[in-house]
Scaffold this motif. Structure first.
Motif, short mmCIF file in Angstrom:
data_model
loop_
_atom_site.label_atom_id
_atom_site.label_comp_id
_atom_site.label_asym_id
_atom_site.label_seq_id
_atom_site.Cartn_x
_atom_site.Cartn_y
_atom_site.Cartn_z
N GLY A 137 -7.54 -14.26 7.30
CA GLY A 137 -6.46 -15.24 7.37
C GLY A 137 -5.08 -14.60 7.31
N LEU A 138 -4.92 -13.63 6.43
CA LEU A 138 -3.63 -12.93 6.34
C LEU A 138 -3.30 -12.23 7.64
N LYS A 139 -4.29 -11.59 8.21
CA LYS A 139 -4.07 -10.89 9.48
C LYS A 139 -3.68 -11.89 10.57
N ALA A 140 -4.32 -13.06 10.59
CA ALA A 140 -4.03 -14.06 11.61
C ALA A 140 -2.62 -14.65 11.43
N VAL A 141 -2.28 -14.95 10.20
CA VAL A 141 -0.99 -15.59 9.93
C VAL A 141 0.17 -14.62 10.16
N PHE A 142 -0.01 -13.37 9.74
CA PHE A 142 1.08 -12.41 9.82
C PHE A 142 0.95 -11.44 10.99
N ALA A 143 0.15 -11.80 11.98
CA ALA A 143 -0.03 -10.93 13.16
C ALA A 143 1.28 -10.60 13.86
N PRO A 144 2.21 -11.56 14.04
CA PRO A 144 3.45 -11.21 14.74
C PRO A 144 4.44 -10.41 13.88
N PHE A 145 4.11 -10.21 12.64
CA PHE A 145 5.01 -9.49 11.72
C PHE A 145 5.15 -8.03 12.15
N GLU A 146 6.37 -7.53 12.11
CA GLU A 146 6.64 -6.13 12.45
C GLU A 146 7.12 -5.40 11.21
N PRO A 147 6.70 -4.23 10.91
CA PRO A 147 5.70 -3.43 11.61
C PRO A 147 4.29 -3.97 11.33
N THR A 148 3.41 -3.76 12.29
CA THR A 148 2.07 -4.35 12.21
C THR A 148 1.20 -3.72 11.13
N TRP A 149 1.54 -2.55 10.68
CA TRP A 149 0.69 -1.90 9.68
C TRP A 149 0.77 -2.58 8.32
N ILE A 150 1.84 -3.36 8.07
CA ILE A 150 1.98 -4.02 6.76
C ILE A 150 0.92 -5.12 6.58
N PRO A 151 0.79 -6.10 7.50
CA PRO A 151 -0.28 -7.09 7.29
C PRO A 151 -1.68 -6.48 7.36
N LYS A 152 -1.83 -5.45 8.18
CA LYS A 152 -3.13 -4.78 8.25
C LYS A 152 -3.47 -4.10 6.93
N SER A 153 -2.47 -3.51 6.29
CA SER A 153 -2.69 -2.84 5.01
C SER A 153 -3.05 -3.85 3.92
N VAL A 154 -2.34 -4.96 3.90
CA VAL A 154 -2.63 -5.99 2.91
C VAL A 154 -4.04 -6.55 3.13
N ALA A 155 -4.39 -6.80 4.38
CA ALA A 155 -5.75 -7.28 4.69
C ALA A 155 -6.78 -6.25 4.26
N SER A 156 -6.47 -4.98 4.45
CA SER A 156 -7.40 -3.92 4.06
C SER A 156 -7.60 -3.88 2.55
N LEU A 157 -6.56 -4.17 1.80
CA LEU A 157 -6.70 -4.22 0.33
C LEU A 157 -7.69 -5.30 -0.07
N PHE A 158 -7.64 -6.44 0.60
CA PHE A 158 -8.59 -7.51 0.29
C PHE A 158 -10.01 -7.12 0.70
N ILE A 159 -10.15 -6.41 1.81
CA ILE A 159 -11.47 -5.94 2.24
C ILE A 159 -12.03 -4.97 1.21
#
Length: 114
Positions: free
Chosen positions: A37-59
């Protein structure tokens, strides 16, 4: 009579242990869903590594939860004498933990790839 009550208490503990394990598995899966959900909601956020990193923490949190739940469930089973209630074998608990961990890590890899 007292021995019967002890046996019943151990049976209830076996069943409670399985419910607790299932609850922790649900919590881990909720972390994976939150990551998606975080990745989907914050997909347009720049830089893209930030939402990916947060999603990875949850994983990673989900994987930790899976293994912590397995450790606790196996430790509880090791302390009990199973009477009437037959607990799930440790190999089933381990297989579920491994399967959910692999699925979660694969989901995380897909989130980084997309």
């Amino acid at each position: 009579m007292a021995e019967d009550r002890t046996d019943w208490a151990e049976d209830r503990t076996v069943l409670a242990n399985e419910r607790t394990f299932a609850g922790w598995m649900r919590t881990g899966m909720a972390c994976v869903a939150l990551a998606i959900g975080l990745k989907a909601v914050f997909a347009p956020f720049e830089p893209t590594w930030i939402p990916k990193s947060v999603a990875s923490l949850f994983i990673l949190s989900a994987v930790f939860i899976f293994w912590a739940a397995r450790r606790q469930a196996c430790a509880t089973l090791a302390r009990l004498n199973q009477n009437t209630a037959q607990a799930q074998p440790v190999r089933y608990i381990t297989a579920l933990t491994i399967g959910l961990s692999i699925a979660s890590l694969t989901t995380g890899a897909i989130l980084w790839w997309l």
